[in-house]
Motif scaffolding. Structure first.
Motif, PDB file in Angstrom:
ATOM      1  N   ASN A   1       0.839  -1.194   0.000  1.00 19.85           N
ATOM      2  CA  ASN A   1       0.000   0.000   0.000  1.00 19.85           C
ATOM      3  C   ASN A   1       0.874   1.245   0.000  1.00 19.85           C
ATOM      4  O   ASN A   1       1.760   1.387   0.852  1.00 19.85           O
ATOM      5  CB  ASN A   1      -0.898   0.024   1.240  1.00 19.85           C
ATOM      6  CG  ASN A   1      -1.868  -1.127   1.267  1.00 19.85           C
ATOM      7  OD1 ASN A   1      -2.342  -1.578   0.235  1.00 19.85           O
ATOM      8  ND2 ASN A   1      -2.163  -1.620   2.455  1.00 19.85           N
ATOM      9  N   ILE A   2       0.619   2.120  -0.965  1.00 15.03           N
ATOM     10  CA  ILE A   2       1.294   3.418  -0.986  1.00 15.03           C
ATOM     11  C   ILE A   2       0.431   4.341  -0.133  1.00 15.03           C
ATOM     12  O   ILE A   2      -0.615   4.812  -0.573  1.00 15.03           O
ATOM     13  CB  ILE A   2       1.434   3.968  -2.421  1.00 15.03           C
ATOM     14  CG1 ILE A   2       2.173   2.964  -3.309  1.00 15.03           C
ATOM     15  CG2 ILE A   2       2.129   5.335  -2.405  1.00 15.03           C
ATOM     16  CD1 ILE A   2       2.108   3.287  -4.791  1.00 15.03           C
ATOM     17  N   ASP A   3       0.849   4.532   1.112  1.00 17.18           N
ATOM     18  CA  ASP A   3       0.080   5.361   2.031  1.00 17.18           C
ATOM     19  C   ASP A   3       0.347   6.843   1.806  1.00 17.18           C
ATOM     20  O   ASP A   3      -0.533   7.675   1.962  1.00 17.18           O
ATOM     21  CB  ASP A   3       0.424   4.999   3.485  1.00 17.18           C
ATOM     22  CG  ASP A   3       0.150   3.540   3.787  1.00 17.18           C
ATOM     23  OD1 ASP A   3      -0.917   3.032   3.411  1.00 17.18           O
ATOM     24  OD2 ASP A   3       1.028   2.891   4.396  1.00 17.18           O
ATOM     25  N   LYS A   4       1.610   7.159   1.445  1.00 18.47           N
ATOM     26  CA  LYS A   4       1.976   8.562   1.260  1.00 18.47           C
ATOM     27  C   LYS A   4       3.153   8.648   0.296  1.00 18.47           C
ATOM     28  O   LYS A   4       4.080   7.863   0.369  1.00 18.47           O
ATOM     29  CB  LYS A   4       2.348   9.165   2.610  1.00 18.47           C
ATOM     30  CG  LYS A   4       2.863  10.586   2.550  1.00 18.47           C
ATOM     31  CD  LYS A   4       3.054  11.260   3.896  1.00 18.47           C
ATOM     32  CE  LYS A   4       3.921  10.553   4.863  1.00 18.47           C
ATOM     33  NZ  LYS A   4       4.249  11.328   6.061  1.00 18.47           N
ATOM     34  N   PHE A   5       3.107   9.581  -0.625  1.00 20.79           N
ATOM     35  CA  PHE A   5       4.276  10.009  -1.386  1.00 20.79           C
ATOM     36  C   PHE A   5       4.028  11.444  -1.804  1.00 20.79           C
ATOM     37  O   PHE A   5       3.081  11.738  -2.533  1.00 20.79           O
ATOM     38  CB  PHE A   5       4.575   9.171  -2.630  1.00 20.79           C
ATOM     39  CG  PHE A   5       5.889   9.591  -3.241  1.00 20.79           C
ATOM     40  CD1 PHE A   5       7.073   9.048  -2.789  1.00 20.79           C
ATOM     41  CD2 PHE A   5       5.950  10.589  -4.198  1.00 20.79           C
ATOM     42  CE1 PHE A   5       8.305   9.471  -3.285  1.00 20.79           C
ATOM     43  CE2 PHE A   5       7.164  11.030  -4.707  1.00 20.79           C
ATOM     44  CZ  PHE A   5       8.344  10.455  -4.247  1.00 20.79           C
ATOM     45  N   GLN A   6       4.871  12.336  -1.326  1.00 15.54           N
ATOM     46  CA  GLN A   6       4.767  13.744  -1.663  1.00 15.54           C
ATOM     47  C   GLN A   6       6.163  14.326  -1.722  1.00 15.54           C
ATOM     48  O   GLN A   6       6.976  14.090  -0.835  1.00 15.54           O
ATOM     49  CB  GLN A   6       3.942  14.485  -0.606  1.00 15.54           C
ATOM     50  CG  GLN A   6       3.723  15.951  -0.897  1.00 15.54           C
ATOM     51  CD  GLN A   6       2.811  16.199  -2.080  1.00 15.54           C
ATOM     52  OE1 GLN A   6       1.953  15.394  -2.390  1.00 15.54           O
ATOM     53  NE2 GLN A   6       2.986  17.307  -2.748  1.00 15.54           N
ATOM     54  N   SER A   7       6.451  15.058  -2.758  1.00 14.56           N
ATOM     55  CA  SER A   7       7.742  15.731  -2.889  1.00 14.56           C
ATOM     56  C   SER A   7       7.492  17.215  -3.089  1.00 14.56           C
ATOM     57  O   SER A   7       6.423  17.618  -3.532  1.00 14.56           O
ATOM     58  CB  SER A   7       8.529  15.148  -4.062  1.00 14.56           C
ATOM     59  OG  SER A   7       7.796  15.317  -5.255  1.00 14.56           O
ATOM     60  N   GLU A   8       8.492  17.998  -2.727  1.00 13.61           N
ATOM     61  CA  GLU A   8       8.366  19.436  -2.935  1.00 13.61           C
ATOM     62  C   GLU A   8       9.742  20.058  -3.112  1.00 13.61           C
ATOM     63  O   GLU A   8      10.743  19.508  -2.671  1.00 13.61           O
ATOM     64  CB  GLU A   8       7.636  20.104  -1.766  1.00 13.61           C
ATOM     65  CG  GLU A   8       8.346  20.029  -0.443  1.00 13.61           C
ATOM     66  CD  GLU A   8       7.542  20.645   0.694  1.00 13.61           C
ATOM     67  OE1 GLU A   8       6.306  20.635   0.648  1.00 13.61           O
ATOM     68  OE2 GLU A   8       8.175  21.143   1.637  1.00 13.61           O
ATOM     69  N   ILE A   9       9.730  21.156  -3.830  1.00 15.81           N
ATOM     70  CA  ILE A   9      10.930  21.967  -3.976  1.00 15.81           C
ATOM     71  C   ILE A   9      10.492  23.402  -3.762  1.00 15.81           C
ATOM     72  O   ILE A   9       9.423  23.810  -4.211  1.00 15.81           O
ATOM     73  CB  ILE A   9      11.606  21.761  -5.354  1.00 15.81           C
ATOM     74  CG1 ILE A   9      12.941  22.475  -5.408  1.00 15.81           C
ATOM     75  CG2 ILE A   9      10.696  22.172  -6.481  1.00 15.81           C
ATOM     76  CD1 ILE A   9      13.788  22.109  -6.619  1.00 15.81           C
ATOM     77  N   PHE A  10      11.305  24.130  -3.003  1.00 20.07           N
ATOM     78  CA  PHE A  10      10.904  25.487  -2.672  1.00 20.07           C
ATOM     79  C   PHE A  10      12.125  26.374  -2.462  1.00 20.07           C
ATOM     80  O   PHE A  10      13.185  25.892  -2.077  1.00 20.07           O
ATOM     81  CB  PHE A  10      10.045  25.506  -1.401  1.00 20.07           C
ATOM     82  CG  PHE A  10      10.705  24.857  -0.231  1.00 20.07           C
ATOM     83  CD1 PHE A  10      11.477  25.589   0.644  1.00 20.07           C
ATOM     84  CD2 PHE A  10      10.554  23.496  -0.011  1.00 20.07           C
ATOM     85  CE1 PHE A  10      12.100  24.978   1.716  1.00 20.07           C
ATOM     86  CE2 PHE A  10      11.175  22.879   1.060  1.00 20.07           C
ATOM     87  CZ  PHE A  10      11.945  23.624   1.930  1.00 20.07           C
ATOM     88  N   GLY A  11      11.944  27.646  -2.731  1.00 25.48           N
ATOM     89  CA  GLY A  11      12.944  28.659  -2.433  1.00 25.48           C
ATOM     90  C   GLY A  11      14.332  28.390  -2.975  1.00 25.48           C
ATOM     91  O   GLY A  11      14.598  27.388  -3.601  1.00 25.48           O
ATOM     92  N   ILE A  12      15.204  29.314  -2.705  1.00 18.99           N
ATOM     93  CA  ILE A  12      16.606  29.154  -3.067  1.00 18.99           C
ATOM     94  C   ILE A  12      17.364  29.078  -1.750  1.00 18.99           C
ATOM     95  O   ILE A  12      17.240  29.934  -0.904  1.00 18.99           O
ATOM     96  CB  ILE A  12      17.103  30.345  -3.906  1.00 18.99           C
ATOM     97  CG1 ILE A  12      16.336  30.389  -5.214  1.00 18.99           C
ATOM     98  CG2 ILE A  12      18.599  30.255  -4.138  1.00 18.99           C
ATOM     99  CD1 ILE A  12      16.657  31.582  -6.074  1.00 18.99           C
ATOM    100  N   GLY A  13      18.104  28.021  -1.580  1.00 16.23           N
ATOM    101  CA  GLY A  13      18.838  27.840  -0.339  1.00 16.23           C
ATOM    102  C   GLY A  13      19.204  26.376  -0.179  1.00 16.23           C
ATOM    103  O   GLY A  13      19.013  25.569  -1.079  1.00 16.23           O
ATOM    104  N   THR A  14      19.722  26.048   0.975  1.00 20.62           N
ATOM    105  CA  THR A  14      20.147  24.673   1.209  1.00 20.62           C
ATOM    106  C   THR A  14      18.945  23.793   1.545  1.00 20.62           C
ATOM    107  O   THR A  14      17.955  24.261   2.083  1.00 20.62           O
ATOM    108  CB  THR A  14      21.161  24.603   2.361  1.00 20.62           C
ATOM    109  OG1 THR A  14      20.532  25.083   3.549  1.00 20.62           O
ATOM    110  CG2 THR A  14      22.388  25.429   2.062  1.00 20.62           C
ATOM    111  N   LYS A  15      19.064  22.531   1.214  1.00 18.83           N
ATOM    112  CA  LYS A  15      18.042  21.531   1.543  1.00 18.83           C
ATOM    113  C   LYS A  15      16.648  21.977   1.106  1.00 18.83           C
ATOM    114  O   LYS A  15      15.703  21.970   1.881  1.00 18.83           O
ATOM    115  CB  LYS A  15      18.066  21.219   3.046  1.00 18.83           C
ATOM    116  CG  LYS A  15      19.405  20.663   3.499  1.00 18.83           C
ATOM    117  CD  LYS A  15      19.384  20.376   4.971  1.00 18.83           C
ATOM    118  CE  LYS A  15      20.734  19.840   5.407  1.00 18.83           C
ATOM    119  NZ  LYS A  15      20.821  19.620   6.828  1.00 18.83           N
TER     120      LYS A  15
END
Length: 184
Positions: free
Chosen positions: A108-122
């Motif tokens: 079961n795939i309970d959760k998968f979410q990715s994000e990219i934001f801002g300029i900076g580390t990590k």
């Protein structure tokens, strides 16, 4: 100096805005074909996407944290994950079969979410949760995999997020297959 900074800032803003207008679909890589026939162990495998939003796989956010784009995949995540797991299991001498399995596995795939934001580390994050349920007649084994991943991209665009998502999903399939292979 002020003029150079203004030009640099304008270039960064232009890149970010052009990324928002770019495609918002990630093409997941095709899986290699799996050798057919009986391997060491045989399992039946089902994969279910239990996320509320089965279409969105990630988001692009601006530096204020507001979502500027939603990212989807070119094919359903559960179909891709089943193919990826089948290929990864074959590497571990386990065949996915329809008839006469040694045991059955529900993923079961309970959760998968990715994000990219801002300029900076990590500035790239992915969070996932997979539940593996193996059934052996009268007993079952349940395992849960959580996979938080953090990385960095110099520019917060879909072009930066796409390889990150593909690598994260591939690693998740590999870890999931390793867990299935360890079930007795």
């Amino acid at each position: 100096m002020k003029k150079i900074f203004s030009l640099f800032f304008a270039a960064v803003v232009a890149v970010i805005f052009s990324a928002c207008a770019a495609k918002t679909t990630i093409d997941l890589p095709a899986q290699n074909s799996v050798k057919s026939g009986i391997l060491g162990r045989n399992i039946s495998l089902s994969v279910s996407d239990l996320r509320d939003d089965k279409i969105t796989i990630g988001v692009l956010k601006n530096s204020d944290g507001d979502i500027t784009s939603r990212i989807s995949t070119s094919s359903p995540l559960e179909a891709w994950m089943k193919n990826a797991l089948t290929a990864e299991l074959a590497k571990r001498d386990i065949a996915v079969v329809d008839e006469m399995p040694d045991f059955s596995v529900n993923v079961n795939i309970d959760k998968f979410q990715s994000e990219i934001f801002g300029i900076g580390t990590k500035n790239m994050h992915a969070n996932s949760q997979i539940t593996i349920i193996a059934n052996f007649g009268d007993r079952s084994v349940k395992k849960t995999l959580n996979e938080p991943v953090i990385s960095f991209a110099p520019l917060p665009t879909l072009k930066s997020l796409e390889p990150f998502v593909i690598e994260t999903l591939s690693e998740l399939a590999s870890r999931c297959a390793a867990e299935i292979a360890s079930i007795n």
